[in-house]
Scaffold this motif. Sequence first.
Motif, PDB file in Angstrom:
ATOM      1  N   UNK A  71       0.831  -1.217   0.000  1.00  0.00           N
ATOM      2  CA  UNK A  71       0.000   0.000   0.000  1.00  0.00           C
ATOM      3  C   UNK A  71       0.855   1.253   0.000  1.00  0.00           C
ATOM      4  N   UNK A  72       2.139   1.116  -0.328  1.00  0.00           N
ATOM      5  CA  UNK A  72       3.056   2.252  -0.498  1.00  0.00           C
ATOM      6  C   UNK A  72       3.579   2.865   0.798  1.00  0.00           C
ATOM      7  N   UNK A  73       3.729   2.074   1.853  1.00  0.00           N
ATOM      8  CA  UNK A  73       4.246   2.620   3.110  1.00  0.00           C
ATOM      9  C   UNK A  73       5.678   3.138   2.970  1.00  0.00           C
TER      10      UNK A  73
ATOM     11  N   UNK B  23      -3.674  -0.601   6.524  1.00  0.00           N
ATOM     12  CA  UNK B  23      -2.414  -0.036   6.092  1.00  0.00           C
ATOM     13  C   UNK B  23      -2.520   0.993   4.993  1.00  0.00           C
ATOM     14  N   UNK B  24      -1.483   1.761   4.850  1.00  0.00           N
ATOM     15  CA  UNK B  24      -0.294   1.852   5.677  1.00  0.00           C
ATOM     16  C   UNK B  24      -0.582   2.436   7.066  1.00  0.00           C
TER      17      UNK B  24
ATOM     18  N   UNK C  16      -2.726   5.747   5.805  1.00  0.00           N
ATOM     19  CA  UNK C  16      -1.943   6.955   5.551  1.00  0.00           C
ATOM     20  C   UNK C  16      -1.418   6.914   4.121  1.00  0.00           C
ATOM     21  N   UNK C  17      -1.468   8.053   3.447  1.00  0.00           N
ATOM     22  CA  UNK C  17      -0.856   8.126   2.125  1.00  0.00           C
ATOM     23  C   UNK C  17       0.073   9.334   2.063  1.00  0.00           C
ATOM     24  N   UNK C  18       0.802   9.433   0.995  1.00  0.00           N
ATOM     25  CA  UNK C  18       1.807  10.484   0.842  1.00  0.00           C
ATOM     26  C   UNK C  18       1.188  11.874   1.002  1.00  0.00           C
TER      27      UNK C  18
ATOM     28  N   UNK D 258      -7.120  10.658  10.809  1.00  0.00           N
ATOM     29  CA  UNK D 258      -6.291   9.491  10.526  1.00  0.00           C
ATOM     30  C   UNK D 258      -6.205   8.506  11.697  1.00  0.00           C
ATOM     31  N   UNK D 259      -6.687   8.911  12.856  1.00  0.00           N
ATOM     32  CA  UNK D 259      -6.555   8.079  14.055  1.00  0.00           C
ATOM     33  C   UNK D 259      -7.443   6.839  14.001  1.00  0.00           C
TER      34      UNK D 259
END
Length: 92
Positions: A17-19, A53-54, A68-70, A89-90
């Motif tokens: 997922x790009x972590x 995820x991430x 979370x994403x970039x 995001x929590x």
Amino acid sequence: MYRSHVLVCGGTGCRSCKSKKVEDKLNEVISAKGLDKEMKVHGVGCFGLCVNGPIVLIYPQDAMYVKVNVDDVEEIVEALSKGELVERLLLH
């Protein structure tokens, strides 16, 4: 001593997922803002909640951010610099 430690999941699910991109962007933004003496990013193993995820954990605030994403990174770093969290995001 760092004010915050940012732990980014490096398990297979989160990596897919790009972590790693999130981890790299966190390091980039923290450095660009001159906060690298206050915040430390750590790539860590699986947290076991792969469906979310991430995943990013924040210590000592004991906060878990999910999906979370970039694009979230600037907001995360800005909130941490103010001693705040990103509520949306929590994991509750």
